[in-house]
Scaffold this motif. Sequence first.
Motif, PDB file in Angstrom:
ATOM      1  N   SER A   5     -26.798 -32.771 -36.445  1.00 15.74           N
ATOM      2  CA  SER A   5     -25.661 -32.273 -35.675  1.00 15.74           C
ATOM      3  C   SER A   5     -25.869 -30.804 -35.331  1.00 15.74           C
ATOM      4  N   GLY A   6     -24.966 -30.288 -34.521  1.00 16.30           N
ATOM      5  CA  GLY A   6     -25.044 -28.871 -34.189  1.00 16.30           C
ATOM      6  C   GLY A   6     -24.964 -27.995 -35.422  1.00 16.30           C
ATOM      7  N   ASP A  10     -27.878 -25.530 -36.765  1.00 18.60           N
ATOM      8  CA  ASP A  10     -27.554 -24.123 -36.968  1.00 18.60           C
ATOM      9  C   ASP A  10     -27.921 -23.670 -38.380  1.00 18.60           C
ATOM     10  N   LYS A  74     -35.846 -32.507 -23.827  1.00 17.67           N
ATOM     11  CA  LYS A  74     -34.439 -32.115 -23.855  1.00 17.67           C
ATOM     12  C   LYS A  74     -33.748 -32.570 -22.580  1.00 17.67           C
ATOM     13  N   TYR A  91     -24.198 -28.810 -22.228  1.00 17.63           N
ATOM     14  CA  TYR A  91     -24.350 -29.827 -23.268  1.00 17.63           C
ATOM     15  C   TYR A  91     -25.804 -30.293 -23.249  1.00 17.63           C
ATOM     16  N   GLN A  93     -29.024 -32.789 -25.579  1.00 16.57           N
ATOM     17  CA  GLN A  93     -29.576 -33.518 -26.719  1.00 16.57           C
ATOM     18  C   GLN A  93     -31.092 -33.371 -26.686  1.00 16.57           C
ATOM     19  N   TYR A  94     -31.688 -33.373 -27.875  1.00 20.73           N
ATOM     20  CA  TYR A  94     -33.137 -33.194 -27.953  1.00 20.73           C
ATOM     21  C   TYR A  94     -33.742 -34.320 -28.782  1.00 20.73           C
ATOM     22  N   LEU A 108     -31.629 -34.280 -32.115  1.00 24.26           N
ATOM     23  CA  LEU A 108     -30.972 -33.035 -32.490  1.00 24.26           C
ATOM     24  C   LEU A 108     -29.954 -32.632 -31.439  1.00 24.26           C
ATOM     25  N   ASP A 109     -28.915 -31.957 -31.881  1.00 18.74           N
ATOM     26  CA  ASP A 109     -27.927 -31.421 -30.951  1.00 18.74           C
ATOM     27  C   ASP A 109     -28.605 -30.379 -30.070  1.00 18.74           C
ATOM     28  N   THR A 111     -27.358 -28.640 -27.551  1.00 18.70           N
ATOM     29  CA  THR A 111     -26.548 -27.482 -27.186  1.00 18.70           C
ATOM     30  C   THR A 111     -26.793 -26.332 -28.160  1.00 18.70           C
ATOM     31  N   THR A 112     -26.705 -26.633 -29.447  1.00 15.15           N
ATOM     32  CA  THR A 112     -26.969 -25.607 -30.455  1.00 15.15           C
ATOM     33  C   THR A 112     -28.420 -25.170 -30.405  1.00 15.15           C
TER      34      THR A 112
END
Length: 329
Positions: A5-6, A10, A74, A91, A93-94, A108-109, A111-112
């Motif tokens: 998640s983001g 992080d 991505k 927005y 996704q990777y 993976l998120d 955006t983050t």
Amino acid sequence: MKILSGAEVDAAVDDIALIDRLERLFRDGCEMPPRHHHTLAAPDGPASADATLLLMPAWTRQSANGGGGRIGIKLVTVFPDNGRKSLPSIYGQYLLLDGTTGAPLALLDGTTLTTRRTACASGLASRYLSRPDAQSLLMIGTGALAPHLVRVHAKIRPIQRVAIWGRDAGKAERLVRELATSLPVGLGRPIAVEAVADRRSAVADADVVSCATLSKAPLVEGDWLREGQHLDLVGAYRPDMRESDDTAVRRACLYVDTRAGALKEAGDIAQPLASGAIREGDIVADLFELARGQRTGRASGDQASITLFKSVGAALEDLAAAELAFDAG
């Protein structure tokens, strides 16, 4: 397959570790086809409301014995009007794949991942280009990238004062309150943070000026600049967007993350090239050349040069961040 998640991305990514990994991958290189860039026309409203779909692939080579190597792609959407709905403009996704078998490793998120790698690419550039004694930072823009850019610049240089300018004064004040709590963490020193209304004076006062906006009109004018400053231009990712004027790019020593991306997509470079204000040869180096020692950044003791770094993003940066998050997570 891991799903990060983001918040997990992080937590897994350390700024300095990512800057180091970016430097390594820019030095070593990877396969990075041109990004797929598609315009999604807004059903109602002007062209400025059009959205963008980006597909960004990259992969590292396998070693001679068949080991190593990863593939990443991505998918990003950019909806400029999302701010009016209190939603992020970006927005993503990777998808990270094993380079030997093609098997999925992680989702993976994006955006983050994008905010973290973008800020750290600016941090890598600052290592080469800003004065080591830079103490003041102006952040132009109050979006999702702003706090990350401020934090990274404060880790690279001994920043003591941060000024925030935004079109929406309320958002600038909210960012000041957020940074007042979060910024000192891990830095070991207090940093004064304030919102400012006079952009011209704030630019003149800052050792480092970072911009992360969707502006189509220059926000930093060359006549406002003074010797020794470093400009970090992160927004204006399309040819019709711009954060600096012709005078600024003419006065500065110009650097980019990648030449191919900046020449084609970055309005701060593409527009003055088209008008004849600058030439391709005026771009001193990209991050590949800096990381490989083929070109130099700011010379030791240089207190006079104005440096300008234009970032448009590269799939290499996403792959570096995804690998770091996957390995750490």
